[in-house]
Design an enzyme around this catalytic site. Structure first.
Site, PDB file in Angstrom:
ATOM      1  N   HIS A  54      11.893  -2.698   9.994  1.00 44.30           N
ATOM      2  CA  HIS A  54      11.617  -1.693  11.016  1.00 44.30           C
ATOM      3  C   HIS A  54      12.598  -1.864  12.173  1.00 44.30           C
ATOM      4  O   HIS A  54      12.743  -2.959  12.729  1.00 44.30           O
ATOM      5  CB  HIS A  54      10.176  -1.827  11.523  1.00 44.30           C
ATOM      6  CG  HIS A  54       9.747  -0.725  12.434  1.00 44.30           C
ATOM      7  ND1 HIS A  54       9.402   0.525  11.978  1.00 44.30           N
ATOM      8  CD2 HIS A  54       9.614  -0.682  13.793  1.00 44.30           C
ATOM      9  CE1 HIS A  54       9.061   1.293  13.000  1.00 44.30           C
ATOM     10  NE2 HIS A  54       9.198   0.582  14.114  1.00 44.30           N
TER      11      HIS A  54
ATOM     12  N   MET B 239      15.714   2.620  21.189  1.00 47.84           N
ATOM     13  CA  MET B 239      15.262   3.111  22.492  1.00 47.84           C
ATOM     14  C   MET B 239      16.463   3.490  23.345  1.00 47.84           C
ATOM     15  O   MET B 239      17.488   2.795  23.331  1.00 47.84           O
ATOM     16  CB  MET B 239      14.443   2.037  23.208  1.00 47.84           C
ATOM     17  CG  MET B 239      13.309   1.466  22.393  1.00 47.84           C
ATOM     18  SD  MET B 239      12.438   0.159  23.289  1.00 47.84           S
ATOM     19  CE  MET B 239      11.467  -0.555  21.958  1.00 47.84           C
TER      20      MET B 239
ATOM     21  N   MET C 120       1.164   5.060  16.772  1.00 46.82           N
ATOM     22  CA  MET C 120       1.448   4.012  17.745  1.00 46.82           C
ATOM     23  C   MET C 120       0.140   3.471  18.318  1.00 46.82           C
ATOM     24  O   MET C 120      -0.664   4.224  18.864  1.00 46.82           O
ATOM     25  CB  MET C 120       2.313   4.556  18.887  1.00 46.82           C
ATOM     26  CG  MET C 120       3.706   5.024  18.468  1.00 46.82           C
ATOM     27  SD  MET C 120       4.728   3.678  17.818  1.00 46.82           S
ATOM     28  CE  MET C 120       4.805   2.582  19.237  1.00 46.82           C
TER      29      MET C 120
ATOM     30  N   HIS D  39      12.857   3.978  13.876  1.00 48.34           N
ATOM     31  CA  HIS D  39      11.958   4.688  14.779  1.00 48.34           C
ATOM     32  C   HIS D  39      12.747   5.043  16.037  1.00 48.34           C
ATOM     33  O   HIS D  39      13.075   4.175  16.837  1.00 48.34           O
ATOM     34  CB  HIS D  39      10.765   3.788  15.101  1.00 48.34           C
ATOM     35  CG  HIS D  39       9.844   4.333  16.136  1.00 48.34           C
ATOM     36  ND1 HIS D  39       8.940   3.520  16.813  1.00 48.34           N
ATOM     37  CD2 HIS D  39       9.669   5.582  16.642  1.00 48.34           C
ATOM     38  CE1 HIS D  39       8.254   4.266  17.674  1.00 48.34           C
ATOM     39  NE2 HIS D  39       8.691   5.506  17.589  1.00 48.34           N
TER      40      HIS D  39
ATOM     41  N   SER E 232       9.356  -5.823  12.540  1.00 43.40           N
ATOM     42  CA  SER E 232      10.180  -5.145  13.540  1.00 43.40           C
ATOM     43  C   SER E 232      11.205  -6.111  14.099  1.00 43.40           C
ATOM     44  O   SER E 232      10.856  -7.124  14.716  1.00 43.40           O
ATOM     45  CB  SER E 232       9.309  -4.616  14.680  1.00 43.40           C
ATOM     46  OG  SER E 232      10.118  -4.180  15.760  1.00 43.40           O
TER      47      SER E 232
ATOM     48  N   ASP F  69      13.586  -0.468  15.883  1.00 44.15           N
ATOM     49  CA  ASP F  69      13.181   0.294  17.065  1.00 44.15           C
ATOM     50  C   ASP F  69      14.407   0.679  17.880  1.00 44.15           C
ATOM     51  O   ASP F  69      15.138  -0.187  18.369  1.00 44.15           O
ATOM     52  CB  ASP F  69      12.236  -0.542  17.934  1.00 44.15           C
ATOM     53  CG  ASP F  69      10.872  -0.705  17.297  1.00 44.15           C
ATOM     54  OD1 ASP F  69      10.235   0.322  17.007  1.00 44.15           O
ATOM     55  OD2 ASP F  69      10.446  -1.852  17.083  1.00 44.15           O
TER      56      ASP F  69
ATOM     57  N   ASP G  37       2.003   0.909  14.204  1.00 47.87           N
ATOM     58  CA  ASP G  37       2.903   0.015  14.932  1.00 47.87           C
ATOM     59  C   ASP G  37       2.341  -0.276  16.317  1.00 47.87           C
ATOM     60  O   ASP G  37       2.038   0.645  17.079  1.00 47.87           O
ATOM     61  CB  ASP G  37       4.276   0.697  15.064  1.00 47.87           C
ATOM     62  CG  ASP G  37       5.300  -0.165  15.781  1.00 47.87           C
ATOM     63  OD1 ASP G  37       5.005  -1.338  16.084  1.00 47.87           O
ATOM     64  OD2 ASP G  37       6.409   0.342  16.034  1.00 47.87           O
TER      65      ASP G  37
ATOM     66  N   MET H 128      12.997   6.270  19.494  1.00 45.49           N
ATOM     67  CA  MET H 128      12.306   6.545  20.757  1.00 45.49           C
ATOM     68  C   MET H 128      13.345   7.052  21.744  1.00 45.49           C
ATOM     69  O   MET H 128      13.699   6.400  22.721  1.00 45.49           O
ATOM     70  CB  MET H 128      11.615   5.276  21.263  1.00 45.49           C
ATOM     71  CG  MET H 128      10.413   4.877  20.424  1.00 45.49           C
ATOM     72  SD  MET H 128       9.775   3.219  20.810  1.00 45.49           S
ATOM     73  CE  MET H 128      10.749   2.235  19.658  1.00 45.49           C
TER      74      MET H 128
END
Length: 222
Positions: free
Chosen positions: A34, A38, A138, A67, A9, A36, A176, A69
């Site tokens: 990966h 947000m 998660m 991913h 990540s 992330d 994750d 979020m």
């Protein structure tokens, strides 16, 4: 395909030299990158957007595993697909029509993934499993790096694996949150391990960090 894959990540990487970091993990044997994403609303933190993902695409041939979020992901998935996201994973809690969003992701040429917060039961995603290529479990609350592994969440992997077998579907299961060589042994049924600090801040070179994760996962399978 290997029995399992490692997806470092980049949330734990050095953002001042992100291209170099991704090149380094590629050389070190990572399988995916990966990412992330947000929005500061669905989760408290705010990270990168589609333009950064686009800038990463030429750096590595590894799949970009995004991913999201974010609230109302349907507003942004086209941007991430055009930016080069190989997989786009959304939260079942973040949209009113998960099925429509997952179908749109596939129509845009990316692989659809679905995830859920630790407090959400595994059964909440069961109706959508036929539509996905990836399920993300998660094992921390989403939004921050460096949290401790929530061992009780590992049971969701077995629940989801059983349901995938029941419907005869081959979607991958990714895990994750707090993944280290020690916790990797507790998620034997996962196909993809996301690891941030365990790779980028392990105190060893990235090849050694990835090797330790792979060795631990291999030991758990024997």
């Amino acid at each position: 395909m290997a029995k399992f894959m490692i997806a470092p990540s980049i949330l734990s990487a050095d953002f001042s030299r992100l291209a170099e970091e991704i090149a380094a993990i590629t050389e070190a044997g990572a399988d995916w990158v990966h990412v992330d994403v947000m929005d500061g609303h669905f989760v408290p933190n705010l990270t990168i957007g589609a333009p950064v993902v686009k800038s990463l695409k030429p750096v590595s041939k590894l799949p970009l595993d995004c991913h999201l979020m974010i609230e109302e992901p349907e507003k942004y998935i086209e941007d991430f697909a055009k930016a080069g996201a190989s997989t786009i994973t959304i939260h079942v809690e973040a949209t009113r029509d998960a099925a429509a969003v997952l179908k749109k992701i596939r129509s845009l040429g990316s692989k659809p993934g679905l995830t859920l917060k630790p407090a959400t039961p595994a059964s909440a995603i069961f109706p959508y499993l036929p539509l996905v290529d990836l399920v993300l479990v998660m094992t921390v609350n989403p939004g921050f790096s460096g949290q401790s592994f929530m061992a009780e969440q590992a049971t969701k992997i077995a629940e989801i694996r059983a349901e995938l077998k029941r419907i005869e579907h081959t979607a991958l299961i990714e895990v994750d949150g707090g993944i280290t060589p020690e916790t990797a042994r507790q998620v034997q049924d996962a196909d993809v391990l996301v690891a941030g600090n365990a790779v980028f801040k392990a105190g060893v070179d990235y090849r050694e960090a990835i090797r330790r994760l792979k060795d631990a996962k291999t030991e758990s399978l024997t």
